[in-house]
Design a protein around this motif. Structure first.
Motif, PDB file in Angstrom:
ATOM      1  N   MET A 119      16.241 138.618 -26.444  1.00  0.00           N
ATOM      2  CA  MET A 119      16.275 137.176 -26.420  1.00  0.00           C
ATOM      3  C   MET A 119      15.663 136.539 -24.809  1.00  0.00           C
ATOM      4  O   MET A 119      14.665 135.893 -24.567  1.00  0.00           O
ATOM      5  N   ALA A 120      16.477 137.103 -23.928  1.00  0.00           N
ATOM      6  CA  ALA A 120      15.679 137.064 -22.853  1.00  0.00           C
ATOM      7  C   ALA A 120      14.816 137.376 -22.222  1.00  0.00           C
ATOM      8  O   ALA A 120      13.684 136.558 -21.625  1.00  0.00           O
ATOM      9  N   GLY A 121      13.756 138.442 -22.526  1.00  0.00           N
ATOM     10  CA  GLY A 121      12.386 139.173 -22.514  1.00  0.00           C
ATOM     11  C   GLY A 121      11.308 137.760 -23.014  1.00  0.00           C
ATOM     12  O   GLY A 121      10.826 138.067 -22.404  1.00  0.00           O
ATOM     13  N   VAL A 122      11.872 137.993 -24.865  1.00  0.00           N
ATOM     14  CA  VAL A 122      11.454 137.051 -24.885  1.00  0.00           C
ATOM     15  C   VAL A 122      10.770 135.324 -24.676  1.00  0.00           C
ATOM     16  O   VAL A 122       8.985 135.288 -24.866  1.00  0.00           O
ATOM     17  N   ILE A 142      14.352 129.654 -33.962  1.00  0.00           N
ATOM     18  CA  ILE A 142      15.208 130.950 -33.594  1.00  0.00           C
ATOM     19  C   ILE A 142      16.429 131.432 -33.581  1.00  0.00           C
ATOM     20  O   ILE A 142      17.040 131.618 -33.913  1.00  0.00           O
ATOM     21  N   VAL A 143      16.871 131.120 -32.263  1.00  0.00           N
ATOM     22  CA  VAL A 143      17.950 131.325 -31.952  1.00  0.00           C
ATOM     23  C   VAL A 143      18.998 131.151 -33.123  1.00  0.00           C
ATOM     24  O   VAL A 143      19.928 131.527 -33.053  1.00  0.00           O
ATOM     25  N   LEU A 144      18.691 130.023 -33.384  1.00  0.00           N
ATOM     26  CA  LEU A 144      19.868 129.249 -33.978  1.00  0.00           C
ATOM     27  C   LEU A 144      19.844 130.189 -35.540  1.00  0.00           C
ATOM     28  O   LEU A 144      21.466 130.267 -36.015  1.00  0.00           O
ATOM     29  N   LEU A 145      18.902 130.186 -35.820  1.00  0.00           N
ATOM     30  CA  LEU A 145      18.543 131.082 -37.347  1.00  0.00           C
ATOM     31  C   LEU A 145      19.449 132.790 -37.081  1.00  0.00           C
ATOM     32  O   LEU A 145      19.987 133.263 -38.138  1.00  0.00           O
ATOM     33  N   VAL A 146      19.138 133.218 -36.053  1.00  0.00           N
ATOM     34  CA  VAL A 146      19.170 134.539 -35.885  1.00  0.00           C
ATOM     35  C   VAL A 146      20.576 134.487 -35.439  1.00  0.00           C
ATOM     36  O   VAL A 146      21.218 135.360 -35.901  1.00  0.00           O
ATOM     37  N   VAL A 152      26.021 136.446 -34.477  1.00  0.00           N
ATOM     38  CA  VAL A 152      26.434 137.008 -32.674  1.00  0.00           C
ATOM     39  C   VAL A 152      26.851 135.433 -32.961  1.00  0.00           C
ATOM     40  O   VAL A 152      25.893 134.453 -32.785  1.00  0.00           O
ATOM     41  N   PRO A 153      27.450 135.293 -31.347  1.00  0.00           N
ATOM     42  CA  PRO A 153      27.973 133.755 -30.865  1.00  0.00           C
ATOM     43  C   PRO A 153      26.711 133.208 -30.583  1.00  0.00           C
ATOM     44  O   PRO A 153      25.961 133.797 -29.480  1.00  0.00           O
ATOM     45  N   LEU A 154      26.693 132.050 -30.346  1.00  0.00           N
ATOM     46  CA  LEU A 154      25.797 130.990 -29.961  1.00  0.00           C
ATOM     47  C   LEU A 154      25.191 130.648 -28.992  1.00  0.00           C
ATOM     48  O   LEU A 154      23.951 131.333 -28.362  1.00  0.00           O
ATOM     49  N   MET A 155      25.587 130.958 -27.917  1.00  0.00           N
ATOM     50  CA  MET A 155      25.690 131.056 -26.137  1.00  0.00           C
ATOM     51  C   MET A 155      25.783 132.690 -26.254  1.00  0.00           C
ATOM     52  O   MET A 155      24.949 132.950 -25.472  1.00  0.00           O
ATOM     53  N   ALA A 225      23.652 122.615 -38.368  1.00  0.00           N
ATOM     54  CA  ALA A 225      22.685 123.070 -39.506  1.00  0.00           C
ATOM     55  C   ALA A 225      21.719 122.012 -39.865  1.00  0.00           C
ATOM     56  O   ALA A 225      20.598 122.511 -40.645  1.00  0.00           O
ATOM     57  N   ALA A 226      21.789 120.419 -39.328  1.00  0.00           N
ATOM     58  CA  ALA A 226      20.877 119.433 -39.075  1.00  0.00           C
ATOM     59  C   ALA A 226      19.537 120.612 -38.152  1.00  0.00           C
ATOM     60  O   ALA A 226      18.263 119.873 -39.012  1.00  0.00           O
ATOM     61  N   LEU A 227      19.959 121.427 -37.287  1.00  0.00           N
ATOM     62  CA  LEU A 227      18.414 121.850 -36.954  1.00  0.00           C
ATOM     63  C   LEU A 227      18.000 123.046 -37.068  1.00  0.00           C
ATOM     64  O   LEU A 227      17.059 124.134 -36.613  1.00  0.00           O
ATOM     65  N   LEU A 228      19.157 123.764 -38.353  1.00  0.00           N
ATOM     66  CA  LEU A 228      18.490 125.372 -38.572  1.00  0.00           C
ATOM     67  C   LEU A 228      17.118 124.866 -39.098  1.00  0.00           C
ATOM     68  O   LEU A 228      16.837 124.173 -40.035  1.00  0.00           O
ATOM     69  N   PRO A 229      16.200 125.848 -38.963  1.00  0.00           N
ATOM     70  CA  PRO A 229      14.893 126.179 -39.791  1.00  0.00           C
ATOM     71  C   PRO A 229      14.606 126.263 -40.684  1.00  0.00           C
ATOM     72  O   PRO A 229      14.866 127.405 -41.489  1.00  0.00           O
TER      73      PRO A 229
END
Length: 516
Positions: A119-122, A142-146, A152-155, A225-229
């Protein structure tokens, strides 16, 4: 190289040193108070701050107006074009789905433990042409969905993504902050770009995966949940939908959920486009007979398109160091690596690799390019007014006064530039205002430095402008809302992240200063 109006041989005022110091302090204080307390737009705040500075410094009204106008003109001419061209590449990358394709390709090929690094590289890659806010809008869903799918913890993956975007935004052209610093200090853009990338790599690693792994234990955030793609399959026919399909940025209940987090894969539909020939914003494009199937641009063409301007500018810097001046190869690299030529080449290539390759018609590509300009109007105005404010500082003699004081105090120009940027950043919340003001103050010192040191001075100012984002920064609230954090959690994560970037980046600047 970007040009800068030379300071007059004689200051535009006969005010003494004490009066100039008071004028500078009051001018900067006016900008800070108008933005932080008065909630005045930075564009107006910088104009009024320049007026306060000029009046207190006893500048003649006509001289003050001429100085401010000259600063605005030189800044827009040197920086404005580059920001606009960079925004066009970013617009095509976003609307074509190229950014999504890069993210999905990389994330889909790594394991859970490597996700933070991926994620850092992308984020660093797509952060080259995209403004920070646009990168957040594209990456966070994408981060939220992954995070939801991999457990994996969101942070742990969110912080690396934010680090990659923020570091590139603050240190690497063609973003507004680095360009303004380069212009104000008359630094070499290619050299600054190369050194900025060298500093950016370890900074992203420390502030991203390393800090993300640590802070994830103390900020147990969960994906809102409201922001999940909730993306729908792309359609054919130039993006047209059936009568029952939800519009872009709208959920199944028909409510507007904003572009990006709850939109669909078809980022561009006819109703979103502006007909270049109609002159009516919002008018649908007449592309009858040109319907083509929408398709995501291929991974490598998208990546190479993003990197093309960077490579051209780096090749020019390498040529300046290795090739004899006047040779054909040197002249060719000087032209191809000129910032405006490199970015223009990027736009033209992106029209084909990201526009037509995605199935856009000519009118749609034109509309995407045109549509990428209005969102940056505010940034351009702030940068322009900042250039005017800076020129009033220079013409009043404040910069020379600071330069003389720094020499007498034996204070490093790099440290001075970083400290001034830190102070203004914390006070105003604006990285751009901090960069403009700090670069203007230390500009006279740049004349005494060699090329690598001037480039490092621009980077030191950029590092300082990222220090401790808090409640007076729009980016603070953007991160808070997208990640569903409390104010306290945002300070623990995002504010500390920005501080780490600033400090580690400045440490990198000092290290390179010892080596070069």
């Amino acid at each position: 190289m970007l040009t800068l109006l030379a300071a007059p041989a004689e200051p535009a005022t006969s005010a003494g040193d004490a009066q100039l110091v008071v004028a500078a302090l009051l001018g900067i204080a006016a900008v800070v108070l108008l933005i932080a307390w008065g909630k005045v737009h930075p564009f107006l705040a910088l104009i009024l701050g320049a007026a306060v500075l000029g009046v207190v410094a006893a500048m003649a009204p006509d001289t003050m107006i001429e100085s401010f106008s000259a600063g605005v003109g030189s800044t827009v001419g040197g920086v404005g074009l580059l920001i606009a061209l960079g925004a066009m590449i970013g617009g095509l990358l976003a609307e074509s789905g190229g950014a999504d394709g890069i993210v999905n390709r990389v994330v889909g090929r790594v394991s859970g433990t490597a996700l933070p690094w991926a994620m850092a590289g992308v984020a660093a890659l797509i952060g080259l042409p995209l403004f920070f806010e646009v990168g957040v809008v594209l990456l966070v869903p994408i981060v939220l969905l992954v995070s939801l799918r991999t457990d994996v913890p969101l942070m742990k993956i969110g912080i690396p993504a934010l680090a990659g975007l923020s570091v590139l935004h603050g240190l690497v052209p063609p973003h507004p902050g680095p360009l303004v610093a380069i212009s104000s200090l008359d630094a070499d853009l290619g050299l600054t770009l190369g050194l900025g990338l060298i500093i950016a790599i370890p900074t992203v690693i420390v502030a991203g995966p390393v800090f993300g792994n640590f802070i994830a234990r103390y900020v147990p955030a969960t994906a809102p949940a409201a922001l999940l793609p909730t993306r729908q399959p792309a359609t054919t026919g130039g993006g047209r939908r059936g009568p029952g399909s939800p519009a872009v940025g709208r959920g199944s209940d028909g409510r507007d959920t904003g572009r990006g987090p709850a939109g669909d894969d078809d980022l561009l539909i006819d109703d979103d486009l502006v007909n270049p020939g109609s002159g009516r914003p919002g008018a649908p494009v007449d592309d009858s007979g040109t319907e083509t199937a929408r398709r995501t641009p291929r991974f490598w063409p998208a990546v190479l398109t993003v990197l093309l301007p960077v490579v051209l500018m780096l090749l020019r810097a390498v040529g300046e160091l290795t090739l004899t001046e006047g040779t054909v190869a040197r002249q060719a690299l000087d032209i191809a690596g000129a910032p405006i030529v490199a970015l223009l080449a990027g736009v033209i290539v992106a029209m084909f690799t990201l526009g037509y390759q995605a199935g856009f018609s000519r009118s749609q590509v034109s509309s995407v390019l045109g549509g990428s300009l209005p969102p940056i109007a505010g940034i351009l105005l702030i940068v322009a007014a900042g250039g005017g404010f800076k020129q009033v500082l220079v013409d009043a003699g404040v910069g020379d006064l600071v330069a003389d004081a720094a020499k007498d105090a034996n204070l490093s120009p790099l440290l001075l530039g970083w400290l001034v940027a830190v102070g203004i950043r914390v006070a105003t919340g604006s990285a751009t205002v901090a960069t403009i003001t700090a670069a203007g103050i230390v500009a006279p010192l740049a004349a005494t430095l060699d090329r690598p040191e001037v480039a490092l001075l621009a980077l030191a100012v950029g590092c300082g402008s990222l220090f401790f984002s808090h409640v007076n920064d729009a980016g603070f609230w953007l991160v808070k809302e997208y990640f569903g954090l409390t104010v306290g959690q945002t300070i623990k994560s995002w504010s500390v992240l920005e501080t780490i970037i600033s400090v580690v980046g400045f440490a990198g600047v000092l290290l390179l200063d010892l080596l070069l």
